[in-house]
Design an enzyme around this catalytic site. Structure first.
Site, short mmCIF file in Angstrom:
data_model
loop_
_atom_site.label_atom_id
_atom_site.label_comp_id
_atom_site.label_asym_id
_atom_site.label_seq_id
_atom_site.Cartn_x
_atom_site.Cartn_y
_atom_site.Cartn_z
CB SER A 72 -0.98 -0.06 1.17
OG SER A 72 -2.03 0.85 1.02
CG ASP A 138 -7.16 -2.73 -3.14
OD1 ASP A 138 -7.81 -2.02 -2.34
OD2 ASP A 138 -5.93 -2.84 -3.09
CG HIS A 168 -5.62 -2.68 0.56
ND1 HIS A 168 -5.27 -2.00 -0.57
CD2 HIS A 168 -4.86 -2.14 1.56
CE1 HIS A 168 -4.35 -1.09 -0.28
NE2 HIS A 168 -4.08 -1.16 1.00
#
Length: 184
Positions: A72, A138, A168
């Site tokens: 991320s 996601d 995610h």
């Protein structure tokens, strides 16, 4: 070979967040892995580039025998490492749920990673092997972000793996270990 995990925004303590501890444990069982660095980062809730890049360069001390795994916001950091001339060419980089824009999020905008164009050609030369995982579903970073990154990064040392049902990437998944093994 050293493996360094760069966490996502707000992931503190790192060892109790997402899949990081599982991955560090699994990576450490590989005979070629001499150290897997899983530690809390400074500024965990803002992930500012001007703090994280020097931390990785000066304290963690990345080198040509390092594989970086960024998740991320940590993937955005890893992407900036790839284009940074002060960082030696890395052995490998695994991007997980990467974005190339701040997605209109103020916190991501303030991190500093998204305030200038990406140097795609330099990034391709920043590691021997680069892989990117992204969840088709996601809900935090749309899959179009990773598809754009992959279009820019495609080449001999880059692979893109899009997965269904991973969102995610909050939970462990075995495919990341297969990619790691291919980089060792």
């Amino acid at each position: 070979m050293r493996v360094v995990i760069i966490p996502g925004m707000g992931c503190s303590p790192v060892a109790r967040t997402n899949w990081y501890e599982w991955f560090a444990t699994e990576a450490s069982t590989r005979s070629r892995v001499t150290e897997c660095i899983l530690r809390d980062f400074p500024d965990p809730n803002r992930c500012r580039e001007n703090i994280w890049i020097p931390f990785l360069r000066d304290e963690i001390k990345l080198d040509e025998d390092t594989i970086v795994v960024g998740h991320s916001s940590g993937a955005a950091c890893a992407m900036r490492l790839l284009e940074d001339p002060s960082i030696p060419k890395l052995r490998g980089v695994i991007l997980v749920a990467a974005a190339y824009t701040d997605l209109g999020d103020e916190g991501e905008r303030l991190s500093g990673y998204f305030n200038r164009p990406w140097k795609w050609d330099q990034m391709k030369d920043g590691a021997d092997k680069i892989s990117c995982f992204h969840g088709f579903d996601d809900h935090l970073i749309p899959v179009q972000e990773a598809r754009h990154i992959s279009e820019q990064m495609k080449g001999r040392n880059y692979e893109y793996i899009e997965m269904k049902g991973m969102s995610h990437f909050f939970e462990p998944w075995d495919e990341i270990l297969e990619v790691l093994d291919g980089m060792l």
